[in-house]
Scaffold this active site. Structure first.
Site, PDB file in Angstrom:
ATOM      1  N   ARG A 148     -23.200  33.241  -3.401  1.00 27.05           N
ATOM      2  CA  ARG A 148     -22.978  32.342  -4.231  1.00 27.05           C
ATOM      3  C   ARG A 148     -21.511  32.319  -4.755  1.00 27.05           C
ATOM      4  O   ARG A 148     -21.155  33.470  -5.324  1.00 27.05           O
ATOM      5  CB  ARG A 148     -24.018  32.474  -5.336  1.00 27.05           C
ATOM      6  CG  ARG A 148     -24.362  31.251  -6.014  1.00 27.05           C
ATOM      7  CD  ARG A 148     -25.156  31.318  -7.298  1.00 27.05           C
ATOM      8  NE  ARG A 148     -24.300  32.137  -8.455  1.00 27.05           N
ATOM      9  CZ  ARG A 148     -24.844  33.101  -9.232  1.00 27.05           C
ATOM     10  NH1 ARG A 148     -26.112  33.267  -9.300  1.00 27.05           N
ATOM     11  NH2 ARG A 148     -23.966  33.604 -10.087  1.00 27.05           N
ATOM     12  N   GLU A 164     -15.892  33.886  -8.913  1.00 31.01           N
ATOM     13  CA  GLU A 164     -16.002  34.972  -8.003  1.00 31.01           C
ATOM     14  C   GLU A 164     -16.807  34.298  -6.892  1.00 31.01           C
ATOM     15  O   GLU A 164     -17.569  33.438  -7.019  1.00 31.01           O
ATOM     16  CB  GLU A 164     -16.391  36.215  -8.625  1.00 31.01           C
ATOM     17  CG  GLU A 164     -17.930  35.949  -9.191  1.00 31.01           C
ATOM     18  CD  GLU A 164     -18.679  37.188  -9.437  1.00 31.01           C
ATOM     19  OE1 GLU A 164     -18.197  38.115  -9.153  1.00 31.01           O
ATOM     20  OE2 GLU A 164     -19.825  37.010 -10.150  1.00 31.01           O
ATOM     21  N   ASN A 166     -20.271  35.936  -5.041  1.00 21.62           N
ATOM     22  CA  ASN A 166     -21.252  36.820  -5.114  1.00 21.62           C
ATOM     23  C   ASN A 166     -21.692  37.254  -3.785  1.00 21.62           C
ATOM     24  O   ASN A 166     -22.235  36.344  -3.147  1.00 21.62           O
ATOM     25  CB  ASN A 166     -22.391  36.742  -6.165  1.00 21.62           C
ATOM     26  CG  ASN A 166     -22.091  36.390  -7.594  1.00 21.62           C
ATOM     27  OD1 ASN A 166     -21.802  37.290  -8.398  1.00 21.62           O
ATOM     28  ND2 ASN A 166     -21.873  35.173  -8.012  1.00 21.62           N
ATOM     29  N   SER A 171     -28.433  35.154  -7.762  1.00 21.31           N
ATOM     30  CA  SER A 171     -29.828  34.698  -8.377  1.00 21.31           C
ATOM     31  C   SER A 171     -29.953  33.221  -8.633  1.00 21.31           C
ATOM     32  O   SER A 171     -28.825  32.449  -8.670  1.00 21.31           O
ATOM     33  CB  SER A 171     -30.300  35.421  -9.716  1.00 21.31           C
ATOM     34  OG  SER A 171     -29.366  35.200 -10.513  1.00 21.31           O
ATOM     35  N   LYS A 328     -14.421  42.729  -7.149  1.00 22.57           N
ATOM     36  CA  LYS A 328     -13.274  42.000  -7.799  1.00 22.57           C
ATOM     37  C   LYS A 328     -11.999  42.615  -7.182  1.00 22.57           C
ATOM     38  O   LYS A 328     -11.008  41.751  -6.962  1.00 22.57           O
ATOM     39  CB  LYS A 328     -13.354  42.218  -9.162  1.00 22.57           C
ATOM     40  CG  LYS A 328     -14.531  42.186  -9.897  1.00 22.57           C
ATOM     41  CD  LYS A 328     -14.842  41.026 -10.563  1.00 22.57           C
ATOM     42  CE  LYS A 328     -15.998  40.865 -11.237  1.00 22.57           C
ATOM     43  NZ  LYS A 328     -17.385  40.857 -10.617  1.00 22.57           N
ATOM     44  N   LYS A 385     -10.956  42.689 -15.754  1.00 20.53           N
ATOM     45  CA  LYS A 385     -11.902  42.839 -14.892  1.00 20.53           C
ATOM     46  C   LYS A 385     -12.208  44.025 -14.390  1.00 20.53           C
ATOM     47  O   LYS A 385     -11.431  44.430 -13.476  1.00 20.53           O
ATOM     48  CB  LYS A 385     -12.237  41.744 -13.735  1.00 20.53           C
ATOM     49  CG  LYS A 385     -12.530  40.162 -14.653  1.00 20.53           C
ATOM     50  CD  LYS A 385     -12.928  39.607 -13.369  1.00 20.53           C
ATOM     51  CE  LYS A 385     -13.250  38.017 -13.742  1.00 20.53           C
ATOM     52  NZ  LYS A 385     -13.679  37.092 -12.987  1.00 20.53           N
ATOM     53  N   GLU A 389     -20.558  44.115 -11.697  1.00 13.16           N
ATOM     54  CA  GLU A 389     -21.196  42.855 -11.455  1.00 13.16           C
ATOM     55  C   GLU A 389     -22.321  42.888 -12.434  1.00 13.16           C
ATOM     56  O   GLU A 389     -22.679  43.662 -13.130  1.00 13.16           O
ATOM     57  CB  GLU A 389     -22.025  42.902 -10.060  1.00 13.16           C
ATOM     58  CG  GLU A 389     -20.997  43.227  -9.128  1.00 13.16           C
ATOM     59  CD  GLU A 389     -20.314  41.962  -8.520  1.00 13.16           C
ATOM     60  OE1 GLU A 389     -20.578  40.986  -8.928  1.00 13.16           O
ATOM     61  OE2 GLU A 389     -18.935  42.389  -8.214  1.00 13.16           O
ATOM     62  N   GLY A 390     -22.839  41.697 -12.762  1.00 14.96           N
ATOM     63  CA  GLY A 390     -23.944  41.281 -13.389  1.00 14.96           C
ATOM     64  C   GLY A 390     -23.754  41.030 -15.005  1.00 14.96           C
ATOM     65  O   GLY A 390     -24.668  40.703 -15.884  1.00 14.96           O
ATOM     66  N   ARG A 471     -24.838  26.893 -14.421  1.00 11.78           N
ATOM     67  CA  ARG A 471     -25.473  27.804 -15.715  1.00 11.78           C
ATOM     68  C   ARG A 471     -24.307  27.040 -16.869  1.00 11.78           C
ATOM     69  O   ARG A 471     -23.357  26.904 -16.755  1.00 11.78           O
ATOM     70  CB  ARG A 471     -25.156  29.243 -15.359  1.00 11.78           C
ATOM     71  CG  ARG A 471     -26.387  30.130 -15.349  1.00 11.78           C
ATOM     72  CD  ARG A 471     -25.873  31.370 -15.149  1.00 11.78           C
ATOM     73  NE  ARG A 471     -24.637  31.396 -14.444  1.00 11.78           N
ATOM     74  CZ  ARG A 471     -24.130  32.499 -13.806  1.00 11.78           C
ATOM     75  NH1 ARG A 471     -24.487  33.731 -14.342  1.00 11.78           N
ATOM     76  NH2 ARG A 471     -22.895  32.585 -13.099  1.00 11.78           N
TER      77      ARG A 471
HETATM   78  P1  ADP Z   1     -19.846  39.197 -13.009  1.00 12.36           P
HETATM   79  O1  ADP Z   1     -19.910  39.852 -11.783  1.00 12.36           O
HETATM   80  O2  ADP Z   1     -19.999  40.107 -13.971  1.00 12.36           O
HETATM   81  O3  ADP Z   1     -20.781  38.012 -13.006  1.00 12.36           O
HETATM   82  P2  ADP Z   1     -17.910  37.489 -13.158  1.00 12.36           P
HETATM   83  O4  ADP Z   1     -16.270  37.376 -12.691  1.00 12.36           O
HETATM   84  O5  ADP Z   1     -18.492  36.284 -12.603  1.00 12.36           O
HETATM   85  O6  ADP Z   1     -18.414  38.811 -13.314  1.00 12.36           O
HETATM   86  O7  ADP Z   1     -17.531  37.172 -14.845  1.00 12.36           O
HETATM   87  C1  ADP Z   1     -18.615  36.952 -15.474  1.00 12.36           C
HETATM   88  C2  ADP Z   1     -18.496  35.577 -16.466  1.00 12.36           C
HETATM   89  O8  ADP Z   1     -17.212  35.687 -17.330  1.00 12.36           O
HETATM   90  C3  ADP Z   1     -18.343  34.526 -15.648  1.00 12.36           C
HETATM   91  O9  ADP Z   1     -19.714  34.022 -15.519  1.00 12.36           O
HETATM   92  C4  ADP Z   1     -17.711  33.524 -16.700  1.00 12.36           C
HETATM   93  O10 ADP Z   1     -18.603  33.099 -17.730  1.00 12.36           O
HETATM   94  C5  ADP Z   1     -16.850  34.623 -17.250  1.00 12.36           C
HETATM   95  N1  ADP Z   1     -15.278  34.634 -16.591  1.00 12.36           N
HETATM   96  C6  ADP Z   1     -15.116  35.205 -15.695  1.00 12.36           C
HETATM   97  N2  ADP Z   1     -13.740  35.206 -14.925  1.00 12.36           N
HETATM   98  C7  ADP Z   1     -13.461  34.223 -15.900  1.00 12.36           C
HETATM   99  C8  ADP Z   1     -11.982  33.423 -15.915  1.00 12.36           C
HETATM  100  N3  ADP Z   1     -11.098  33.780 -14.938  1.00 12.36           N
HETATM  101  N4  ADP Z   1     -11.608  32.529 -16.702  1.00 12.36           N
HETATM  102  C9  ADP Z   1     -12.765  32.044 -17.573  1.00 12.36           C
HETATM  103  N5  ADP Z   1     -14.053  32.736 -17.538  1.00 12.36           N
HETATM  104  C10 ADP Z   1     -14.471  33.860 -16.941  1.00 12.36           C
HETATM  105 MG    MG Z   2     -20.437  36.342 -11.969  1.00 11.98          MG
END
Ligand code: ADP
Ligand code: MG
Length: 496
Positions: A148, A164, A166, A171, A328, A385, A389-390, A471
């Site tokens: 996803r 990102e 996944n 989910s 990441k 970051k 994950e999660g 979401r």
């Molecule tokens: P995880 O693996 O924990 O899901 P993500 O990289 O998807 O990590 O980041 C989690 C959440 O943080 C995302 O769903 C988003 O809401 C916010 N986020 C992550 N990266 C960015 C970004 N570059 N700009 C704005 N919000 C972000």
């Molecule tokens: Mg995410």
């Protein structure tokens, strides 16, 4: 709206509100001054629709295995520009192919993660499993990717930017289509049938389950089962169970068992020819809905279970190499110039790279020093970051400064990557949560595009789209997990 992704922010389209932009053209699908009595009746209907169609979860605060609550959701579908929606849908098979090829490239993964595994214990343990199975010889040549890719629409560039991709436990493939249906029903109740064509079809559940069944067929034993690797306590139970029921609906010969890593380590074994047996059942396909965060490995026993699975002949979603390809750090390395071209054509690389936003290594070299300085100076422009994950692990705003100043001169900083902060448009929508009054709030939406890929190192057998999810979260929170209570499920309303 311009179709050029490189456009700078056009002040006639948005104005800065705090850290975020408010779009003026990206309006709600219906006027948001719904009179209170009509609103309350609609919310009642929507809640019952969700409950009666299983758009539900178990409560985190008052857990009861025998009781479901509707999942937090938004009453109306949220706007997402049609052109960008169609673009990311169209590119998903290229993204699938990219991840697949990257996951086959041991040398690249090793180069990317060399420093990360020195400072990040979790990634290091995953890496050890990868090295172990590689040295023993990989038993199952086929990989099953149930991916996803997540995006925000980015106001300053007027295009979708990737958060990102996944590769593990992606989910909401089951719940998302249900909220599309709920929104169709709600728009009908509002007498807005003419808007229904703006809600895209969503076949996420069918397509993801079809992928698992295809993998099951490749395994080739009609008696073998699909194993869902689950958390100790599952809150998002409907999303998982609907996958199970859909698999049975599509092919009544395929049975699903659910076990956590602790149970797998106690009750699982490998035959001499590497078949995975759990409680006397042979496993054809392993679908991980857990195993992506350190807390899910209580002791070495759970790591033993992960290794046992990885050694086996079962097809895995994900293999350890797919899991590593989804970190990441690998995402950041893929955004470096000239890297995509090693895995996909030049033309495809050009298309995908338009979806990337700035990603920066924080390794101990002059480029990394520059990135650290830039983030300390302008923390509001970035997200910091770690390799997790999660949800709930990233670092924002002033805290970026604090963390980077602490790790600035040590290798500890190599456990992180830095990413440009994406600026989604702020919209308004009614949030509906169990035991809370409906509330109109400012929100931002994150679009997830599912993809399925099955292949070996040399051949791709299946590569396709698998629906989407939306979401939505309060615009003022950095991360709004659905189960965590700051976000909710939603569906897409396509705008011009
Ligand atoms: P995880 O693996 O924990 O899901 P993500 O990289 O998807 O990590 O980041 C989690 C959440 O943080 C995302 O769903 C988003 O809401 C916010 N986020 C992550 N990266 C960015 C970004 N570059 N700009 C704005 N919000 C972000
Ligand atoms: Mg995410």
């Amino acid at each position: 709206m311009s179709s050029n992704c490189e456009n700078e922010c056009d002040p006639s389209h948005c104005s800065l509100i705090g850290d975020n932009c408010k779009l003026t053209y990206n309006e709600s699908c219906v006027p948001l001054d719904i009179p209170e009595d009509i609103l309350n009746e609609l919310v009642d209907k929507a809640k019952d629709y969700a409950l009666m169609h299983g758009a539900c979860m178990r409560s985190k605060t008052a857990f009861d295995r025998d009781t479901l609550q509707f999942a937090p959701f938004f009453l109306l579908p949220s706007a997402f520009p049609k052109r960008e929606f169609e673009r990311v849908v169209k590119f998903q098979p290229i993204m699938n192919k990219l991840i697949h090829h990257v996951a086959q490239d041991y040398e690249f993964l090793k180069k990317c993660l060399k420093k990360t595994i020195m400072v990040d214990d979790f990634t290091s343990r995953l890496w050890k499993i990868y090295e172990t199975v590689r040295s023993e010889g990989i038993s199952q040549p086929h990989c099953l990717g149930l991916l996803r890719s997540d995006y925000f629409y980015n106001v300053p560039t007027l295009c979708a930017k990737q958060v990102e991709t996944n590769t593990i436990a992606s989910s909401f493939g089951a719940l998302s289509p249900k909220f599309g249906d709920l929104h169709r029903y709600i728009l009908g109740e509002l007498g807005k049938e003419e808007l229904l064509s703006k809600l895209p079809e969503n076949n996420a559940l069918e397509a993801l389950c079809d992928g698992m069944i295809e993998a099951w067929k490749i395994y080739g034993n009609p008696k073998a089962v699909v194993l869902f690797v689950i958390e100790d306590v599952t809150y998002n139970i409907c999303d998982q169970r609907f996958h199970e029921f859909e698999i049975r609906r599509q092919n009544p010969d395929v049975h699903v068992i659910r076990r956590n890593l602790t149970e797998i380590s106690k009750r699982g074994k490998l035959t001499d020819d590497k078949r995975l047996i759990i409680d006397d059942k042979e496993v054809a396909v392993v679908y991980f809905r857990a195993g992506y965060e350190p807390a899910q490995y209580h002791t070495d026993v759970e790591w033993d279970a992960r290794l046992l699975i990885e050694r086996s002949l079962a097809l895995k979603s994900p293999t350890i190499s797919y899991h590593l390809a989804g970190t990441k750090k690998v995402q950041q390395e893929l955004a470096m110039p000239g890297v995509l071209e090693r895995y996909i054509s030049e033309e495809e690389s050009k298309l995908l790279s338009q979806l990337f936003t700035g990603l920066y290594s924080l390794d101990l070299h002059p480029e990394g020093d520059k990135a650290v300085e830039m983030a300390i100076e302008y923390p509001e422009k970035y997200v910091l970051k770690p390799q997790r994950e999660g949800g709930g692990n990233n670092i924002y705003g002033e805290e970026i400064r604090t963390v980077l100043k602490r790790v600035q001169h040590s290798s500890e900083r190599e456990a992180y990557i830095l990413m440009d902060r994406i600026r989604p448009p702020i919209l308004s929508n009614y949030v509906v949560r169990p035991h809370e009054p409906v509330k109109l709030i400012d929100v931002v939406s994150e679009l997830g595009i599912f993809g399925v890929i099955i292949g070996t190192k040399d051949k791709i057998m299946v590569n396709k789209n698998a629906g989407h999810m939306l979401r939505t979260k309060m615009s003022t929170v950095n991360e709004g997990g659905v189960a965590a209570g700051q976000g909710g499920l939603d569906s897409v309303y396509l705008t011009d």
